[in-house]
Design a protein around this motif. Structure first.
Motif, PDB file in Angstrom:
ATOM      1  N   PHE A  30       0.837  -1.191   0.000  1.00 43.89           N
ATOM      2  CA  PHE A  30       0.000   0.000   0.000  1.00 43.89           C
ATOM      3  C   PHE A  30       0.873   1.243   0.000  1.00 43.89           C
ATOM      4  O   PHE A  30       1.672   1.424   0.916  1.00 43.89           O
ATOM      5  CB  PHE A  30      -0.834   0.071   1.285  1.00 43.89           C
ATOM      6  N   VAL A  31       0.718   2.102  -0.979  1.00 44.51           N
ATOM      7  CA  VAL A  31       1.305   3.431  -0.881  1.00 44.51           C
ATOM      8  C   VAL A  31       0.408   4.219   0.066  1.00 44.51           C
ATOM      9  O   VAL A  31      -0.719   3.793   0.367  1.00 44.51           O
ATOM     10  CB  VAL A  31       1.415   4.124  -2.268  1.00 44.51           C
ATOM     11  N   PRO A  32       0.843   5.370   0.577  1.00 41.42           N
ATOM     12  CA  PRO A  32      -0.041   6.154   1.434  1.00 41.42           C
ATOM     13  C   PRO A  32      -1.380   6.425   0.743  1.00 41.42           C
ATOM     14  O   PRO A  32      -1.433   6.802  -0.432  1.00 41.42           O
ATOM     15  CB  PRO A  32       0.744   7.443   1.654  1.00 41.42           C
ATOM     16  N   GLY A  33      -2.476   6.174   1.469  1.00 46.12           N
ATOM     17  CA  GLY A  33      -3.811   6.413   0.946  1.00 46.12           C
ATOM     18  C   GLY A  33      -4.406   5.277   0.138  1.00 46.12           C
ATOM     19  O   GLY A  33      -5.570   5.342  -0.251  1.00 46.12           O
ATOM     20  N   ALA A  34      -3.648   4.222  -0.131  1.00 47.25           N
ATOM     21  CA  ALA A  34      -4.128   3.125  -0.987  1.00 47.25           C
ATOM     22  C   ALA A  34      -5.130   2.238  -0.257  1.00 47.25           C
ATOM     23  O   ALA A  34      -5.148   2.162   0.963  1.00 47.25           O
ATOM     24  CB  ALA A  34      -2.959   2.285  -1.487  1.00 47.25           C
TER      25      ALA A  34
END
Length: 100
Positions: free
Chosen positions: A24-28
């Motif tokens: 997960f990237v930030p916000g994913a």
């Protein structure tokens, strides 16, 4: 609001298990899904993920790197990385084993 998708990488998919690494990237988010198989999650990152469900308000799930947890099939949810840093976990789904 559109979120980026978490990236699943299937590492094993045989007659007994499916092992998927989720990044997960930030916000994913994973996107809404229902688990059809029992599963174990092995966090690779320490931190909190947000669990969205249709039956309750979102909840914060604290995860510790290397500390596994298991769930039965049937969970319908969306996981979101609301952190400012990437998050990774490995999911191990148990398929039906050979007949005895």
């Amino acid at each position: 609001m559109t979120r980026p998708s978490a990236t699943p990488t299937v590492q094993v998919d045989d007659d007994h298990f499916r092992v998927t690494e989720w990044r997960f990237v930030p916000g994913a988010e994973t996107g809404w899904h229902t688990h059809e198989l029992p599963y174990v999650v092995v966090p690779q990152t320490t931190g909190t993920l947000t669990v969205e469900t249709t039956s309750a308000d979102p909840l914060a799930m604290d995860c510790t790197s290397g500390v596994s947890y298991s769930r039965e099939p049937g969970a319908h949810h969306n996981l979101v990385n609301d952190r400012d840093e990437p998050f990774t976990f490995v999911e191990i789904e148990a398929k039906a084993g050979p007949s005895a």
